[in-house]
Design an enzyme around this catalytic site. Sequence first.
Site, short mmCIF file in Angstrom:
data_model
loop_
_atom_site.label_atom_id
_atom_site.label_comp_id
_atom_site.label_asym_id
_atom_site.label_seq_id
_atom_site.Cartn_x
_atom_site.Cartn_y
_atom_site.Cartn_z
N LYS A 31 -3.30 -4.91 -5.40
CA LYS A 31 -2.78 -6.05 -5.21
C LYS A 31 -3.71 -6.96 -6.10
O LYS A 31 -4.16 -8.00 -5.46
CB LYS A 31 -2.84 -6.61 -3.98
CG LYS A 31 -1.77 -5.78 -2.97
CD LYS A 31 -1.68 -6.03 -1.52
CE LYS A 31 -0.67 -5.15 -0.84
NZ LYS A 31 -1.09 -3.73 -0.54
O1 LIG Z 1 3.70 -5.98 2.18
C1 LIG Z 1 3.19 -4.85 2.06
C2 LIG Z 1 2.56 -4.59 1.05
C3 LIG Z 1 1.65 -3.51 0.98
N1 LIG Z 1 1.48 -2.85 1.97
C4 LIG Z 1 0.73 -1.37 1.96
O2 LIG Z 1 1.47 -0.26 2.48
C5 LIG Z 1 0.85 0.71 2.85
C6 LIG Z 1 1.57 0.71 4.49
O3 LIG Z 1 1.10 1.77 5.01
P1 LIG Z 1 1.74 2.41 6.29
O4 LIG Z 1 0.98 3.26 7.02
O5 LIG Z 1 3.11 3.16 5.84
O6 LIG Z 1 2.29 1.28 7.17
C7 LIG Z 1 -0.45 0.35 3.08
O7 LIG Z 1 -1.21 0.47 2.18
C8 LIG Z 1 -0.37 -1.37 2.89
O8 LIG Z 1 -1.48 -1.92 2.47
C9 LIG Z 1 2.15 -3.00 3.23
O9 LIG Z 1 2.14 -2.35 4.23
N2 LIG Z 1 2.85 -4.06 3.03
#
Ligand SMILES: O=c1ccn([C@@H]2O[C@H](COP(=O)(O)O)[C@@H](O)[C@H]2O)c(=O)[nH]1
Length: 279
Positions: free
Chosen positions: A96
Amino acid sequence: MPAFGARLRAAMDMRGPLCVGIDPHAQLLAAWGLSDDPAGVASFCQIVVDALADRVAVFKPQSAFFERFGSSGAQILESTIRQLREAGALILLDAKRGDIGSTVAAYADAYLNPSMPMYVDAITASPFLGVGSLAPMFAEAHRHGGGVFVLALTSNKEGPEVQHARLPDGRTVAQSIIDEISQLNVGEPGLGSIGAVVGATIGDTGHDLSGLGGPILVPGLGAQGGKPDDLRAIFPGNLSAVLPSYSREVLGAGPDVASLRRMTSKINDELMIALGSPK
Ligand SMILES: O=c1ccn([C@@H]2O[C@H](COP(=O)(O)O)[C@@H](O)[C@H]2O)c(=O)[nH]1
């Protein structure tokens, strides 16, 4: 190097649409019987590589979990990226990044220049200094066949406060970001290389993604409550461009290699039904 959009299309057609996030949370390390230190993170990543590198289209390492350990974390991330790429997977680094343009140029060099140590296929970017400030990243991606996924409608509950705010022309901030990305993909044959990040948890917001032209990274599935069936409702006109991403839901099946493989295969099957994708 062929364009990222074309490489992503080919990878998803060959291995299925699932993107697996590599997020070595302290709790996951403990659940896997590993220490919350660089040695634990290295073992965690090696298990993910051994279990999944040859069968998942895209991996999304979350930079924060490697940054925690400074230079040791960076070394583990570099080595993990190299092994995954050697096995034919694409790497989307979730970092990001965003800043004024001259600094964005350095981020672009760090991640999208193939001669740099942390080179990846694509990166996530924050547009909140203005989408135009990311221009050096788009240019570097274009030069080297890389991709950029720009935050638009994030999966967290705090996102709408900023992203649903209205511009003087009546569009939301998110819609203006989506519209700017769409312009960057105009004229691209097939799937474009500049994508958007849109969470599976956003519900019915009325945003128009139909002209995007690029891929849509969809986090928020699994641990955050989003389900494959939600994809049909949120992305009715873009299902073939959806790159659904799961981190904790998949990783929670570890450290057993067979269980990790079963979980990714089950989720890929569910996604292919929901998205109506080939493979
Ligand atoms: O809007 C967003 C953008 C990035 N993320 C990132 O994705 C993963 C989600 O992890 P899970 O364990 O599947 O919940 C994490 O690295 C976030 O930083 C997001 O969740 N939402």
